[in-house]
Design an enzyme around this catalytic site. Sequence first.
Site, short mmCIF file in Angstrom:
data_model
loop_
_atom_site.label_atom_id
_atom_site.label_comp_id
_atom_site.label_asym_id
_atom_site.label_seq_id
_atom_site.Cartn_x
_atom_site.Cartn_y
_atom_site.Cartn_z
N HIS A 60 0.65 -0.78 -0.12
CA HIS A 60 -0.35 -0.03 0.15
C HIS A 60 0.71 1.51 -0.41
O HIS A 60 2.15 1.15 0.58
CB HIS A 60 -0.67 0.11 1.47
CG HIS A 60 -2.32 -0.85 0.87
ND1 HIS A 60 -2.98 -0.71 -0.24
CD2 HIS A 60 -2.10 -1.96 1.97
CE1 HIS A 60 -3.32 -2.18 0.15
NE2 HIS A 60 -3.45 -2.55 1.59
N CYS A 119 -0.18 2.97 -4.45
CA CYS A 119 -1.25 3.79 -4.16
C CYS A 119 0.17 4.97 -4.52
O CYS A 119 1.56 5.07 -3.33
CB CYS A 119 -1.54 4.22 -3.49
SG CYS A 119 -3.06 3.11 -4.02
#
Lengths: 206, 66
Positions: A93, A135
């Site tokens: 992430h 991300c």
Amino acid sequence: VEPWEPKLEPSPRAQYDLSGTRAALLLSVIRSRPGAKHDVEALGSLCQALNFKITLRTNPTAQAFQEEMVQFRECLDALSAPVSCALVALMAHGGPQGQLLGADGQEVQPEALVQELNRCRALWGCPKIFLLQACRGGHRDAGVGPTALSWFRRWLRASPTTPSHADVLEIYTDAQGSASRGPTAGSSDQADILMVYAAAEGCVAY
Amino acid sequence: RDEKGSDFIQTLAEVLRADPGGDLLELLTEVNRRVCELDVLGPDCPERRKACLEIRSSLRRPLCLQ
């Protein structure tokens, strides 16, 4: 005594010589990232097909990201055989400022990991490939086109910059730096790096 | 990603497997073209979304992995 002969530099059009060892480091947080295993499998299989020696670590903490990179660099520097290419995949992430989140939720800056590998003497003058599947913020790109037109108009009213990041290809041929060292004397220590982000800056990676 | 992995990694693997001897920057451009064409839909994303790679290169020579 062998007669002196000038050492010929390869032609600028010549490819990188990949006849030496190829090494890949795959660091993937798969916890709370459903489907991430598929990426590990696909990359592992690809690297194997391309003759990379693979080091895989799943669910590294932020600190482990750094430690694994240090260990990877040290292993490459310790090899007696020449190294010709390194590939590093960082999958996790991502935070809003482009940070990677380790399995412990702590942050690590991908640039710090790149710099770590840049210190690798065995890789001077060799290509270093970084794949970043994470991300880089929370913006969701609606794209452009007929179905996105209404969103685009609303977005234009709200923002001075263009919404889509399509066709962004940044080529940095940074020639600054004057370190004359190693087998590629005269080249920048920022040269020979290829970084591929799964998303544009500030955007969600799917 | 939930079902078959991320668009980027899966497309990268697909493109490189098809042409492992090609110039990597050209292949990445192709990967980006394919990723940009994809529409992303999901439970937390009811509207059509797009993704686009960012490629930064300071390579000094063509790079072919095979």
